[in-house]
Design a protein around this motif. Structure first.
Motif, PDB file in Angstrom:
ATOM      1  N   ASN A   3      23.401 -39.385 -51.783  1.00 37.70           N
ATOM      2  CA  ASN A   3      24.565 -39.567 -50.913  1.00 37.70           C
ATOM      3  C   ASN A   3      24.599 -38.503 -49.819  1.00 37.70           C
ATOM      4  OD1 ASN A   3      25.503 -41.833 -52.244  1.00 37.70           O
ATOM      5  ND2 ASN A   3      26.851 -40.677 -53.589  1.00 37.70           N
ATOM      6  N   GLN A   4      24.321 -37.254 -50.182  1.00 36.24           N
ATOM      7  CA  GLN A   4      24.279 -36.173 -49.192  1.00 36.24           C
ATOM      8  C   GLN A   4      23.186 -36.442 -48.150  1.00 36.24           C
ATOM      9  OE1 GLN A   4      26.065 -33.339 -48.760  1.00 36.24           O
ATOM     10  NE2 GLN A   4      27.398 -33.557 -50.531  1.00 36.24           N
ATOM     11  N   LEU A   5      22.015 -36.879 -48.622  1.00 35.35           N
ATOM     12  CA  LEU A   5      20.910 -37.180 -47.724  1.00 35.35           C
ATOM     13  C   LEU A   5      21.273 -38.332 -46.782  1.00 35.35           C
ATOM     14  CD1 LEU A   5      18.007 -37.013 -46.681  1.00 35.35           C
ATOM     15  CD2 LEU A   5      17.301 -38.362 -48.657  1.00 35.35           C
ATOM     16  N   ARG A   6      21.856 -39.404 -47.310  1.00 28.38           N
ATOM     17  CA  ARG A   6      22.245 -40.544 -46.463  1.00 28.38           C
ATOM     18  C   ARG A   6      23.258 -40.119 -45.396  1.00 28.38           C
ATOM     19  NH1 ARG A   6      21.235 -43.938 -51.040  1.00 28.38           N
ATOM     20  NH2 ARG A   6      23.228 -43.463 -51.968  1.00 28.38           N
ATOM     21  N   TYR A   7      24.206 -39.262 -45.776  1.00 26.54           N
ATOM     22  CA  TYR A   7      25.193 -38.780 -44.812  1.00 26.54           C
ATOM     23  C   TYR A   7      24.505 -37.986 -43.702  1.00 26.54           C
ATOM     24  CZ  TYR A   7      29.297 -36.510 -42.860  1.00 26.54           C
ATOM     25  OH  TYR A   7      30.259 -36.042 -41.995  1.00 26.54           O
ATOM     26  N   ALA A   8      23.542 -37.140 -44.072  1.00 28.54           N
ATOM     27  CA  ALA A   8      22.799 -36.371 -43.068  1.00 28.54           C
ATOM     28  C   ALA A   8      22.008 -37.305 -42.158  1.00 28.54           C
ATOM     29  CB  ALA A   8      21.869 -35.361 -43.744  1.00 28.54           C
ATOM     30  N   THR A  10      22.734 -40.406 -41.397  1.00 30.66           N
ATOM     31  CA  THR A  10      23.692 -41.092 -40.529  1.00 30.66           C
ATOM     32  C   THR A  10      24.111 -40.182 -39.373  1.00 30.66           C
ATOM     33  OG1 THR A  10      24.494 -42.426 -42.379  1.00 30.66           O
ATOM     34  CG2 THR A  10      25.946 -42.236 -40.471  1.00 30.66           C
ATOM     35  N   ARG A  11      24.366 -38.928 -39.654  1.00 32.89           N
ATOM     36  CA  ARG A  11      24.735 -37.977 -38.597  1.00 32.89           C
ATOM     37  C   ARG A  11      23.575 -37.773 -37.628  1.00 32.89           C
ATOM     38  NH1 ARG A  11      26.356 -32.830 -41.299  1.00 32.89           N
ATOM     39  NH2 ARG A  11      26.390 -32.101 -39.163  1.00 32.89           N
ATOM     40  N   ALA A  12      22.333 -37.772 -38.142  1.00 31.12           N
ATOM     41  CA  ALA A  12      21.161 -37.537 -37.290  1.00 31.12           C
ATOM     42  C   ALA A  12      20.914 -38.687 -36.321  1.00 31.12           C
ATOM     43  CB  ALA A  12      19.927 -37.297 -38.151  1.00 31.12           C
ATOM     44  N   TYR A  13      21.415 -39.887 -36.617  1.00 23.51           N
ATOM     45  CA  TYR A  13      21.216 -41.026 -35.710  1.00 23.51           C
ATOM     46  C   TYR A  13      21.871 -40.781 -34.355  1.00 23.51           C
ATOM     47  CZ  TYR A  13      19.608 -43.721 -39.763  1.00 23.51           C
ATOM     48  OH  TYR A  13      18.931 -44.166 -40.858  1.00 23.51           O
ATOM     49  N   GLY A  39      18.202 -30.104 -48.171  1.00 21.98           N
ATOM     50  CA  GLY A  39      17.227 -30.566 -47.195  1.00 21.98           C
ATOM     51  C   GLY A  39      17.812 -30.644 -45.802  1.00 21.98           C
ATOM     52  N   SER A  40      17.039 -31.240 -44.915  1.00 20.51           N
ATOM     53  CA  SER A  40      17.480 -31.402 -43.539  1.00 20.51           C
ATOM     54  C   SER A  40      16.834 -32.642 -42.922  1.00 20.51           C
ATOM     55  CB  SER A  40      17.121 -30.170 -42.702  1.00 20.51           C
ATOM     56  OG  SER A  40      15.719 -30.044 -42.590  1.00 20.51           O
ATOM     57  N   VAL A  41      17.504 -33.166 -41.922  1.00 15.35           N
ATOM     58  CA  VAL A  41      17.001 -34.292 -41.132  1.00 15.35           C
ATOM     59  C   VAL A  41      17.131 -33.874 -39.672  1.00 15.35           C
ATOM     60  CG1 VAL A  41      17.253 -36.735 -40.575  1.00 15.35           C
ATOM     61  CG2 VAL A  41      17.860 -35.928 -42.870  1.00 15.35           C
ATOM     62  N   THR A  42      16.027 -33.967 -38.941  1.00 16.75           N
ATOM     63  CA  THR A  42      16.028 -33.552 -37.538  1.00 16.75           C
ATOM     64  C   THR A  42      15.450 -34.664 -36.678  1.00 16.75           C
ATOM     65  OG1 THR A  42      15.621 -31.276 -38.250  1.00 16.75           O
ATOM     66  CG2 THR A  42      15.256 -31.775 -35.918  1.00 16.75           C
ATOM     67  N   PRO A  43      16.251 -35.198 -35.727  1.00 16.60           N
ATOM     68  CA  PRO A  43      15.666 -36.151 -34.784  1.00 16.60           C
ATOM     69  C   PRO A  43      14.730 -35.387 -33.841  1.00 16.60           C
ATOM     70  CG  PRO A  43      17.991 -35.761 -34.260  1.00 16.60           C
ATOM     71  CD  PRO A  43      17.680 -34.976 -35.503  1.00 16.60           C
ATOM     72  N   VAL A  44      13.492 -35.866 -33.717  1.00 16.33           N
ATOM     73  CA  VAL A  44      12.514 -35.139 -32.897  1.00 16.33           C
ATOM     74  C   VAL A  44      12.159 -35.864 -31.595  1.00 16.33           C
ATOM     75  CG1 VAL A  44      11.510 -33.842 -34.812  1.00 16.33           C
ATOM     76  CG2 VAL A  44      10.581 -36.080 -34.240  1.00 16.33           C
ATOM     77  N   PHE A  63       7.890 -37.644 -42.155  1.00  7.56           N
ATOM     78  CA  PHE A  63       8.207 -38.061 -40.800  1.00  7.56           C
ATOM     79  C   PHE A  63       8.436 -39.562 -40.827  1.00  7.56           C
ATOM     80  CE2 PHE A  63       5.818 -34.204 -40.310  1.00  7.56           C
ATOM     81  CZ  PHE A  63       6.478 -33.538 -39.292  1.00  7.56           C
ATOM     82  N   GLY A  64       9.338 -40.034 -39.999  1.00  8.81           N
ATOM     83  CA  GLY A  64       9.592 -41.461 -39.968  1.00  8.81           C
ATOM     84  C   GLY A  64      10.290 -41.865 -38.687  1.00  8.81           C
ATOM     85  N   ARG A  65      10.481 -43.166 -38.566  1.00  8.82           N
ATOM     86  CA  ARG A  65      11.145 -43.706 -37.386  1.00  8.82           C
ATOM     87  C   ARG A  65      12.169 -44.729 -37.833  1.00  8.82           C
ATOM     88  NH1 ARG A  65       8.106 -47.048 -32.730  1.00  8.82           N
ATOM     89  NH2 ARG A  65       7.827 -48.385 -34.518  1.00  8.82           N
ATOM     90  N   ALA A  66      13.334 -44.699 -37.196  1.00  9.78           N
ATOM     91  CA  ALA A  66      14.390 -45.668 -37.468  1.00  9.78           C
ATOM     92  C   ALA A  66      14.798 -46.296 -36.152  1.00  9.78           C
ATOM     93  CB  ALA A  66      15.586 -44.995 -38.137  1.00  9.78           C
ATOM     94  N   CYS A  67      15.107 -47.585 -36.204  1.00  9.83           N
ATOM     95  CA  CYS A  67      15.527 -48.297 -34.995  1.00  9.83           C
ATOM     96  C   CYS A  67      16.907 -48.912 -35.220  1.00  9.83           C
ATOM     97  CB  CYS A  67      14.534 -49.407 -34.646  1.00  9.83           C
ATOM     98  SG  CYS A  67      12.911 -48.781 -34.161  1.00  9.83           S
ATOM     99  N   GLN A  68      17.692 -48.884 -34.151  1.00 11.86           N
ATOM    100  CA  GLN A  68      19.023 -49.450 -34.228  1.00 11.86           C
ATOM    101  C   GLN A  68      18.923 -50.974 -34.159  1.00 11.86           C
ATOM    102  OE1 GLN A  68      21.744 -48.140 -31.155  1.00 11.86           O
ATOM    103  NE2 GLN A  68      23.415 -48.138 -32.642  1.00 11.86           N
ATOM    104  N   GLN A  69      19.623 -51.632 -35.056  1.00 14.88           N
ATOM    105  CA  GLN A  69      19.610 -53.085 -35.138  1.00 14.88           C
ATOM    106  C   GLN A  69      20.690 -53.667 -34.230  1.00 14.88           C
ATOM    107  OE1 GLN A  69      17.079 -54.506 -37.324  1.00 14.88           O
ATOM    108  NE2 GLN A  69      16.611 -52.374 -36.845  1.00 14.88           N
TER     109      GLN A  69
END
Length: 158
Positions: free
Chosen positions: A81-86, A88-91, A110-115, A143-149
């Motif tokens: 849940n903490q990871l998913r919240y991070a 969502t904020r990173a989007y 952990g951390s999530v950083t948009p690069v 590393f990964g990529r997410a796209c807005q639907q």
């Protein structure tokens, strides 16, 4: 009773292994190891006959303990849940801003950083992310990529 006598050394070894490691293991990992050993032993006991049954049971205990241990070291639901919240904020965070999360109960963080961000050939807005997760003192990076639907939600595509 004879089967138990044959299985007793295997169970004792599994418990001793768990006891030796409990100083550095978390409660989930210890419970996973013991629960996996018990379930593996029960499942293994369903196969074979005579000495073969004992071998299947012992193998079930060992494989169950290993699998339970691996599951126990993974992220629990509060971590996820903490990871998913991070995520969502990173989007919507600026590129390069590190979004951190932690779970004081498990000690995982952990951390999530948009690069990088940009658009696909079809016009979808996408962002590349670097993710770091520390579980039980072990650091894992991805590393990964997410796209807005079209409906505004995000989907991990790589």
């Amino acid at each position: 009773m004879k089967r138990f006598m044959l299985l007793a050394p295997v169970l004792a070894a599994a418990l001793a292994l768990t006891a030796c490691q409990s100083d550095s293991w978390g409660q989930k990992q210890t419970a996973g190891t013991l629960g996996g050993a018990a379930l593996g032993g029960l499942l293994g006991n369903q196969f074979g006959g005579g000495t073969g049954k004992t071998i299947f049971t012992a193998t079930g205990v060992l494989l169950g303990a290993w699998l339970g241990n691996e599951i126990g070291t993974s992220l629990d639901s509060a971590d996820r849940n903490q990871l998913r919240y991070a995520e969502t904020r990173a989007y919507s965070a600026p590129v390069g801003e590190q979004i951190v999360w932690n779970n004081p109960q498990s000690g995982n963080y952990g951390s999530v950083t948009p690069v990088r961000d940009g658009y696909t050939n079809t016009g979808a807005y996408c962002r590349e992310f670097q993710q770091t997760i520390t579980v039980g003192g072990k650091v894992q990076e991805a590393f990964g990529r997410a796209c807005q639907q079209p409906d505004g939600s995000w989907k991990i595509v790589q």
